[in-house]
Design a protein around this motif. Structure first.
Motif, PDB file in Angstrom:
ATOM      1  N   GLU A 117      22.445  22.617 -24.367  1.00  0.00           N
ATOM      2  CA  GLU A 117      21.968  23.627 -25.295  1.00  0.00           C
ATOM      3  C   GLU A 117      22.665  24.917 -24.953  1.00  0.00           C
ATOM      4  O   GLU A 117      22.701  25.336 -23.798  1.00  0.00           O
ATOM      5  CB  GLU A 117      20.456  23.799 -25.202  1.00  0.00           C
TER       6      GLU A 117
ATOM      7  N   ALA B 204      17.101  16.246 -26.215  1.00  0.00           N
ATOM      8  CA  ALA B 204      16.055  16.444 -27.216  1.00  0.00           C
ATOM      9  C   ALA B 204      15.013  15.343 -27.148  1.00  0.00           C
ATOM     10  O   ALA B 204      13.807  15.595 -27.273  1.00  0.00           O
ATOM     11  CB  ALA B 204      16.689  16.493 -28.611  1.00  0.00           C
TER      12      ALA B 204
ATOM     13  N   LYS C  59      10.922  15.898 -26.149  1.00  0.00           N
ATOM     14  CA  LYS C  59       9.830  15.591 -27.071  1.00  0.00           C
ATOM     15  C   LYS C  59       8.931  14.464 -26.582  1.00  0.00           C
ATOM     16  O   LYS C  59       7.716  14.507 -26.775  1.00  0.00           O
ATOM     17  CB  LYS C  59      10.389  15.236 -28.443  1.00  0.00           C
TER      18      LYS C  59
ATOM     19  N   LEU D  89      13.314  13.294 -34.478  1.00  0.00           N
ATOM     20  CA  LEU D  89      13.850  14.501 -33.852  1.00  0.00           C
ATOM     21  C   LEU D  89      14.123  15.557 -34.919  1.00  0.00           C
ATOM     22  O   LEU D  89      15.080  16.317 -34.836  1.00  0.00           O
ATOM     23  CB  LEU D  89      15.118  14.170 -33.063  1.00  0.00           C
ATOM     24  N   ASP D  90      13.267  15.571 -35.923  1.00  0.00           N
ATOM     25  CA  ASP D  90      13.319  16.567 -37.003  1.00  0.00           C
ATOM     26  C   ASP D  90      13.159  17.958 -36.400  1.00  0.00           C
ATOM     27  O   ASP D  90      12.199  18.231 -35.681  1.00  0.00           O
ATOM     28  CB  ASP D  90      12.193  16.275 -37.999  1.00  0.00           C
ATOM     29  N   CYS D  91      14.111  18.845 -36.667  1.00  0.00           N
ATOM     30  CA  CYS D  91      14.086  20.233 -36.180  1.00  0.00           C
ATOM     31  C   CYS D  91      14.186  20.336 -34.661  1.00  0.00           C
ATOM     32  O   CYS D  91      13.775  21.361 -34.096  1.00  0.00           O
ATOM     33  CB  CYS D  91      12.846  20.966 -36.678  1.00  0.00           C
ATOM     34  N   GLU D  92      14.695  19.313 -33.996  1.00  0.00           N
ATOM     35  CA  GLU D  92      14.855  19.360 -32.544  1.00  0.00           C
ATOM     36  C   GLU D  92      16.249  19.816 -32.134  1.00  0.00           C
ATOM     37  O   GLU D  92      16.611  19.753 -30.961  1.00  0.00           O
ATOM     38  CB  GLU D  92      14.537  17.996 -31.927  1.00  0.00           C
TER      39      GLU D  92
ATOM     40  N   SER E  91      18.986  18.975 -38.184  1.00  0.00           N
ATOM     41  CA  SER E  91      19.647  18.980 -36.878  1.00  0.00           C
ATOM     42  C   SER E  91      20.833  19.931 -36.930  1.00  0.00           C
ATOM     43  O   SER E  91      21.044  20.635 -37.915  1.00  0.00           O
ATOM     44  CB  SER E  91      20.125  17.563 -36.521  1.00  0.00           C
TER      45      SER E  91
END
Length: 535
Positions: free
Chosen positions: A2, A88, A92, A140-143, A169
């Protein structure tokens, strides 16, 4: 990985995310005339954040897919360029262990913080739940996934994933997606909604998508050509969603390989030309389900001499278009001779009071193969009533001989052969209106309060005068609710809240099962009903 500072690896096409929640794509890196320092020219996913389309002071720096979705920002802005897939996934789905074998206090979520219990050995539970190898469905929506991981790491960590959601993403290339999919040998479902991808510039390994059968690309602004170019590497693909992509047309037939699609969703695009759209689908010979809702379609012309490209379609959604002529429904039967399920809600044919009075009856009669309309099953009794109603209406209101009527009403001969030819309308009053044989009138009134505890002698707190509504006894309650919305001018947003009560000699009885028809409830001519919407 990241990153918010690794600027040396940023190139045009790189996706980024702002802490405010906005997504964008870098389209230009460099100087801007009249200013100092480095700038990013960006296209925002939300075009309302933009100020121009890549032109500043008469000079074009970049292009935008959506007009006025671009702006310039400094590299020093708080940008996130995302993280790797496994990072990610771990963030989560894996909760860090507490490293303690002593009691832990746990607040029960359903108690709103009022109940606290003590538990032991929760780290073992965390280890079991954090076993990524057991995962089958992953969201992993919006991750902010932006990259894959070292070769072999994904396969070693979570090889059993069947369904994967990468919506919103920071993945920018199909190669990145293929690299991840190649290590998920059982991947069957992939959601890539609300992303922006660079056009495919290289071959993709077919084995990466060997099991993929469902693909979602809603709100990605992908073109039909780009989709076809990618789909040739997905040989098992059976279901595709391409909604909200501003598609104005589908390209003509292509030499590229075509997957055997069974279902295609094209809702909320700009595909308003029925002939061009359907002709572009001629190669998809296995297609059984098609969604064309919200495309501004204004007409469905007759089929003509060529075989229909939609002859295999069993389910069709045409909601929220601009269909307003009954000839469209006659033509539709020619285009889709095997049609079983149709959605038409939101068209003038079903909503405009001047032409929609008997919309359901007419549509059912005009399309003999139909088994469900607007998500409501058509019973044998309802079909018979609708066809008799339609015959009677044509006999009464359409001039011409039996040889002339089929020109405007193609089902006339088939329905006459099935039910017998209706008697001609005569001047005698007892035979004047054959429609009354099938229609009943019910009296409907809105109430400001639910009549739950009222007796028949208690006054109803009404908010509108009584309205007489003509309906078929065979009409299901779910369809009757739609008719009430129009007759009583109820907001469509209150549809699910509508309560219908039958007035009896000793009180009021709620009608709660939408699957039953009005006759099942004992509703007949002159029945009084009370409607409450909770407003």
């Amino acid at each position: 990985m990241e990153s918010t500072q690794d600027l040396t690896r940023i190139t045009t096409g790189t996706r980024f995310h702002l802490s405010s929640g906005h997504f964008g794509t870098i389209k230009y890196i460099g100087q801007v005339t009249g200013t100092d320092g480095l700038w990013y020219g960006v296209e925002w996913d939300d075009p309302t954040r933009g100020r121009h389309d890549g032109v500043k002071d008469g000079k074009r720096y970049f292009n935008c897919r959506i007009p006025n979705a671009g702006s310039f920002i400094r590299p020093s802005a708080p940008l996130s360029f995302g993280r790797s897939f496994l990072t990610a996934l771990t963030m989560k789905y894996v909760e860090a262990e507490h490293g303690s074998f002593t009691l832990e206090k746990v607040v029960l979520g359903s108690s709103n913080g009022t109940i606290e219990v003590e538990a032991v050995g929760l780290d073992k539970v965390r280890r079991n739940l954090g076993n990524l190898g057991r995962l089958r469905e992953v969201s992993l929506d919006c991750e902010l996934v932006a990259t894959g991981d070292a070769k072999g790491d994904i396969l070693a960590t979570c090889p059993n994933i069947r369904g994967l959601d990468f919506s919103a993403s920071l993945l920018a290339t199909w190669k990145s997606i293929a690299d991840i999919a190649a290590e998920l040998p059982h991947l069957e479902r992939l959601a890539l909604n609300r992303n922006r991808f660079l056009p495919l510039d290289r071959e993709l390994p077919i084995l990466a998508f060997s099991c993929l059968c469902e693909l979602q690309l809603n709100n990605t602004l992908i073109s039909w050509v780009e989709f076809r170019n990618v789909a040739r590497f997905m040989t098992s693909l059976r279901s595709v969603e391409l909604g909200h992509n501003c598609l104005e047309s589908l390209s003509p037939r292509s030499s590229l390989a075509v997957p055997e699609l069974l279902f295609l969703n094209l809702e909320d695009n700009l595909l308003d030309d029925w002939m061009k759209t359907t002709d572009s689908l001629r190669e998809f010979t296995s297609l059984q389900g098609l969604v064309l809702s919200g495309n501004g379609i204004r007409s469905i012309p007759p089929l003509g001499e060529a075989p229909s490209p939609l002859r295999g379609i069993k389910s069709l959604a045409l909601s929220r278009n601009d269909l307003r002529q009954w000839q469209c429904m006659d033509a539709l039967h020619g285009w889709c001779p095997n049609l079983e399920s149709l959605r038409m809600v939101g068209n003038p044919l079903t909503e405009d009071a001047s032409i929609a009075k008997h919309a359901r009856q007419f549509i059912i009669a005009k399309i003999p193969s139909l088994l469900a309309l607007d998500s409501t099953v058509i019973s044998v009794r309802e079909r018979t009533d609708c066809e008799l109603f339609y015959l009677s209406s044509i006999s009464k209101h359409v001039p011409g001989s039996d040889n002339e009527k089929p020109q405007e009403h193609p089902q006339w001969i088939a329905l006459c052969n099935k039910h017998g030819r209706p008697a001609e309308s005569s001047a005698q009053s007892e035979h004047e209106d054959k429609l009354s044989k099938y229609l009943i009138s019910v009296v409907v009134q809105r109430s400001a309060k639910s009549p739950t505890n009222l007796s028949m002698h208690d006054p109803i707190d009404t908010i509108s005068p009584p309205v007489s509504v003509k309906v078929l006894k065979s009409m299901k309650l779910s369809i009757f609710r739609l008719k009430l919305i129009k007759s009583l001018k109820i907001s469509n947003s209150r549809r699910e809240a509508i309560q219908v009560w039958l007035k009896l000699h000793d009180g009021y009885v709620p009608l709660g099962n939408d699957g039953h028809n009005l006759e099942w409830y004992g509703i007949e001519d002159g029945t009084h009903l009370v409607v409450y919407t909770g407003e």
